[in-house]
Every structure is written in structure tokens, then in C-alpha cells.
Design an enzyme around this catalytic site. Structure first.
Site, PDB file in Angstrom:
ATOM      1  N   CYS A  75       0.828  -1.201   0.000  1.00 45.16           N
ATOM      2  CA  CYS A  75       0.000   0.000   0.000  1.00 45.16           C
ATOM      3  C   CYS A  75       0.870   1.263   0.000  1.00 45.16           C
ATOM      4  O   CYS A  75       1.544   1.526  -0.980  1.00 45.16           O
ATOM      5  CB  CYS A  75      -0.946  -0.059   1.189  1.00 45.16           C
ATOM      6  N   HIS A  87      -4.019  -5.361   0.595  1.00 42.02           N
ATOM      7  CA  HIS A  87      -3.494  -5.808   1.895  1.00 42.02           C
ATOM      8  C   HIS A  87      -3.522  -7.335   2.010  1.00 42.02           C
ATOM      9  O   HIS A  87      -4.569  -7.914   2.275  1.00 42.02           O
ATOM     10  CB  HIS A  87      -4.334  -5.189   3.035  1.00 42.02           C
ATOM     11  N   GLU A 106      -2.388  -9.104   4.350  1.00 44.51           N
ATOM     12  CA  GLU A 106      -2.429  -9.552   5.746  1.00 44.51           C
ATOM     13  C   GLU A 106      -3.839  -9.720   6.289  1.00 44.51           C
ATOM     14  O   GLU A 106      -4.021 -10.369   7.312  1.00 44.51           O
ATOM     15  CB  GLU A 106      -1.623  -8.578   6.627  1.00 44.51           C
TER      16      GLU A 106
END
Ligand code: XMP
Length: 509
Positions: free
Chosen positions: A79, A167, A169
Site C-alpha cells: 500500500c 493488503h 495480511e
């Protein structure tokens, strides 16, 4: 030296989550703020640049000299991290004109690229950014796109530098873990050997080297962290570990005896100090929650200091501090306001003149549990709900008297026993009863009563930072309410708390 990944934190809310995912893949990693770089030695296998609430277009945007790092290590920008690299190397980042928040699907994936091994187009990803990479420099190859985001991921040709604007994660990115594994294993060559057993072995070896024949005192709380820290230290230095378990008179019913007993069974050298009267006399008449916390903290330190001094020639203080307490996370908006001052056993003063040893200060809570399990610690201790240091004092919304403590202990015991027997104890993150400072009218038999109210609280949470009230079944609540009202003298009404955090908090005080 165990290999590791360095995560440079630009202040994203997701940075800790990246670390957890990396560790779930059995790779050790550390988070460091972008403005305070750690030593980059040969144990570092790769670097991840996190997201950020900043825009790279802001003048005061966080900066890091990644070119130096890029020459030595594989880099993954996530990001902000990806936008930062792209902009610094001559690309263009601008405010996004389309929606780049939430769910999206990859429409193109360069399947030959090692970062996307095993990930096909159409994979769901999670976006969360206001800026977007509009143009990449010539030596960049776009390796993934969505319908609205051209540069979902890029690779700088002939290097090991990658950037992704989604993202990986968060669990909503369905192949996020695969992508991280590709980066860690195929690109950084990590060997994925960081397991609870490996952690235990290296930690014990380093404790032996660090402590030699020195003596250590450690305050046990009955909770997971101090128990796991104690067992690790015990395995390293045996009888030179002196544990102290203080009864402040504000524990749950029967807890002092039970916990002391289970510690003794674990072979720990533990001394119980019954200091109920001393705590309760210092708390008499205090209603203000912060004053209660301060009084408890003060008395705890006095008692602990006395007990520690009885151990001759002690040099070290053992603590169960865990990683979230020590991460120097970047505070992009200044220090967050203190909502409640948390008294933890950790806050012991300098005058004790002890050096501090914290064997768990690189672990997250769930990792502490895994290590505890690998150490063979009783699941009843590992699965315990969090319990505040000031104990029942902050669950009595009134001044503290031995009578109110006894009432609350009884009601709480009925509540917790029922949660356990119904199988709900392990489904909720934390539960407890609260004594409210109101009296209400009731009728028992032919008698009018005018007695106190008990509130039941149960929440689901991951880390206590946010929480939602648990939807306990009505039948179970009915049974608990009946048992409390019929058995606990002084209570004629039971209510259930249906507030989430935020805007409420878990404890009432
Ligand atoms: P709150 O009430 O802030 O609680 O939502 C979040 C978590 O912290 C625990 N808590 C405390 N723990 N000392 C502690 O050691 C304290 O003073 C304290 N106050 C709250 C609370 O039980 C929950 O797990």
C-alpha cells in the site's frame, strides 16, 4: 542468529497484522518504526514496508532510505510502501478517482511471477487507499490488476523489489497468506523454522547465558503471560527463580488457593503472600476508579518489594511483558489519549534496583499460548480469560468493603461456573460480573426487598482493543440469573450488558 524479516512501520493500523501473518508462516519478524531503523545484519532476510495513514504526496510524508536496503535485501512494499517506492523511482501517485476501498477481485495476474505463484486471477483482495499509482517507471512490470486498479502489484525488473496496493495480511484477501509465503520462502529464502519449540530452545539457552547463577524474582498473576514466563525461566535457572503470588483480596472466589496449588504442581518455587487486609484497608472509602488503581498499585509495590528483599542477593526482576507492549509503533497522530491507566505488574519502580528480564517480549498473545502449550502448561491456565490487575475493585462501582467483595465473588463464581458447564467459557474472550451501586425494589416470598443489582458482562474480542457483547443464549442467562438471585444474599436483580467497545469499554470503571 535466527533469521528474520524487518517490517518498517509507517503507522498503518494493519502493521501488527502483517507481523502476525509472517510469524504464522513460522518466520520470525520484527516491527520497527520507519524513523528508527534497527541494525541490518546478516540475519535479515527481507524487508516489508507497511501502509500508512499518510499520502506519499504530503510534504511531511514518512521517508526511508529504501534504495540502500534494496541493494541488500528483497523488499515488499504494501500500500503506502508500494506507492512510496513507485513515486521515489519516478512513477506517479495521485488521488484515486474510483473506489479503492474494501473487496475487489484481481482481473489480471502474471502467473509466472514468483510473488503470484499459485494465485490465480479472480482472487479476492482487500483494498484500502485513497491514493493510487497512476504511472510506473519503465523498469517496472505490472504483475497484477483489478478492474479499477491498474497497478494492483508491480515487480521492478531484475530486482527482488515488489509492491502491492492491496493488503495481503487481512483475511479478506483470500490468497494473501500464499502471497506472503511466496515472498518469504521463494524470494527471501526463509527456512520457516521459527516454531514454538525452536523459540523455547533458543530462549532457554539465552536465559542460561544471560542469568548464569543469578537469582530472579517474578510476580505471578495467575494469568497466561506471567505463568509462561515463569515456566521458561524455571526451565533455564530452576530454583534460582523465586515467584511471588500476592492475594490482594480482590481475586475471584477460591482463585488464590487454586492458582497457588497449580503453580506448585508445575514445580515452581512460589511463595503466596496473603495481603487481603492490607489492600482492603487502603481501599476503604475510595470510590474513584483511578484512585483505586493507584492505591492498589502502591500497595502491590510495597508488598512485592518486601517479599523480593527476602530473597537474598536477588539481581533480576522477571516480567511477562509481551510484544504489543513494547512495539515502538509509530504514533502518527500523537500519543493516544489515556482512557484508563492500566496498572500492570510490569510497572515496578526504579528503586528496586533490579535488572529486568522479559523472555516473552517478542511474542504476541496467541504465540505465548502456543509456547505455553508446547511447554506442557495446564490448558486451564492457558485458556483463562484476561482479568484486570486491580481485580474486583474495578468491578465494584462503589467503595470497596469485604461484604461487597464477598457478594461479587459469589455471583461471579455462579456466572463463570455456568459459562464453563455450558461450553460458553471458551467461546467468549472475557466475562465477569459487576456490582452496581444501585438498589432496587423486589419481592421474595411475601417480603419486599431493597437490594443490589449484578450486571453480567461477556465479550468477544481479539486483543481487547475492540469488543462486541457476546450473544449468550436466553436460557443460559435465565439459569444464571435465577441461581444468583436465589443464592446470593443482597442481590435481587440481574442485568446483561449489551454494549460494544467502542463506544463503551470492557470494564465499567
Ligand atoms: P477496557 O475496560 O479498557 O479493558 O476495555 C481492556 C482490557 O484491559 C483489562 N483492564 C485492565 N487490566 N489493569 C489491568 O491489568 C487495569 O487497570 C485494567 N483495566 C482494564 C480489561 O479487563 C480488558 O481485558
Amino acid at each position: 542468529m535466527p533469521e528474520k524479516i524487518i517490517i518498517l512501520d509507517f503507522g498503518s493500523q494493519y502493521t501488527q497484522l502483517i507481523a502476525r501473518r509472517v510469524r504464522e508462516l513460522n518466520v520470525y519478524c520484527e516491527i520497527h518504526p520507519f524513523h528508527h531503523l534497527p541494525e541490518f545484519d546478516s540475519s535479515v532476510k527481507g524487508v516489508i514496508l507497511s501502509g500508512s495513514p499518510y499520502s506519499v504526496r504530503q510534504e511531511d510524508a514518512p521517508q526511508v532510505d529504501f534504495v540502500v536496503l534494496q541493494e541488500r535485501y528483497p523488499i515488499l512494499g504494501v500500500c503506502y510502501g508500494a506507492q512510496y517506492i513507485a513515486q521515489k523511482l519516478g512513477g506517479e501517485v495521485k488521488a484515486s478517482s474510483t473506489r479503492e476501498y474494501g473487496r475487489a477481485n484481481l482481473s489480471f495476474v502474471e502467473e509466472q511471477n514468483p510473488l503470484f505463484k499459485g494465485i490465480s486471477s479472480n482472487s479476492q483482495v482487500w483494498m484500502s487507499h485513497a491514493d493510487t499509482i497512476a504511472e510506473v517507471p519503465d523498469n517496472f512490470e505490472i504483475i497484477s490488476s483489478t478492474d479499477s486498479v491498474k497497478v494492483a502489484a508491480y515487480h521492478i525488473k531484475n530486482t527482488n523489489t515488489f509492491g502491492i496496493q492491496f493488503h495481503p495480511e487481512v483475511t479478506h484477501s483470500t490468497d494473501g497468506k500464499q502471497l506472503l509465503e511466496n515472498f518469504l520462502v521463494d524470494i527471501c529464502n526463509c527456512s520457516q523454522d521459527w516454531t514454538p519449540d525452536a523459540f523455547i530452545e533458543t530462549t532457554i539457552n539465552s536465559l542460561v547465558a544471560q542469568l548464569g547463577d543469578d537469582k530472579v524474582v517474578l510476580g505471578l498473576s495467575g494469568g497466561v503471560d506471567s505463568s509462561v514466563a515463569a515456566v521458561l525461566l524455571h526451565q533455564a535457572i530452576g530454583k534460582n527463580l523465586h515467584c511471588i503470588f500476592v492475594d490482594n483480596g480482590l481475586l475471584r472466589k477460591g482463585e488464590y488457593e487454586q492458582v497457588l496449588d497449580s503453580y506448585k504442581h508445575m514445580g515452581l518455587n512460589v511463595r503466596g503472600v496473603n495481603a487481603s487486609d492490607r489492600f482492603l484497608s487502603q481501599l476503604a472509602g475510595i470510590k474513584d476508579p483511578e484512585l483505586k488503581r493507584k492505591a492498589i498499585g502502591r500497595v502491590f509495590i510495597e508488598i512485592f518489594d518486601d517479599a523480593a528483599h527476602e530473597v537474598k542477593d536477588v539481581k533480576w526482576l522477571g516480567q511477562g511483558t509481551i510484544y504489543p507492549d513494547v512495539i515502538e509503533s509509530v504514533s502518527v497522530n500523537g500519543p493516544s489519549a489515556t482512557i484508563k491507566s492500566h496498572h500492570n505488574v510490569g510497572g515496578l519502580p526504579d528503586f528496586m534496583k533490579l535488572e529486568v528480564v522479559e523472555p516473552l517480549n517478542t511474542l504476541f498473545k496467541d504465540e505465548v499460548r502456543r509456547v505455553g502449550k508446547a511447554l506442557g502448561i495446564d490448558p486451564a491456565i492457558l485458556g483463562r480469560h484476561p482479568f484486570p490487575g486491580p481485580g474486583l475493585a474495578i468491578r465494584i462501582l462503589d467503595d470497596i468493603t469485604p461484604e461487597k467483595v464477598a457478594i461479587l465473588q459469589e455471583a461471579d463464581a455462579i456466572y463463570i461456573d455456568n459459562l464453563k458447564s455450558s461450553g460458553w467459557y471458551d467461546k467468549v474472550w472475557q466475562a465477569g460480573a459487576i456490582f452496581l451501586p444501585v438498589q432496587s425494589v423486589g419481592v421474595m416470598g411475601d417480603e419486599r426487598t431493597y437490594e443490589h443489582v449484578i450486571c453480567l458482562r461477556a465479550v468477544g474480542s481479539v486483543d481487547g482493543m475492540t469488543a462486541d457483547w457476546s450473544h449468550l443464549p436466553y436460557d443460559l442467562l435465565a439459569k444464571i440469573s435465577n441461581e444468583i438471585i436465589n443464592n446470593v444474599k443482597g442481590i435481587n436483580r440481574v442485568v446483561y450488558d449489551i454494549s460494544s467497545k467502542p463506544p463503551a469499554t470492557i470494564e465499567w470503571e
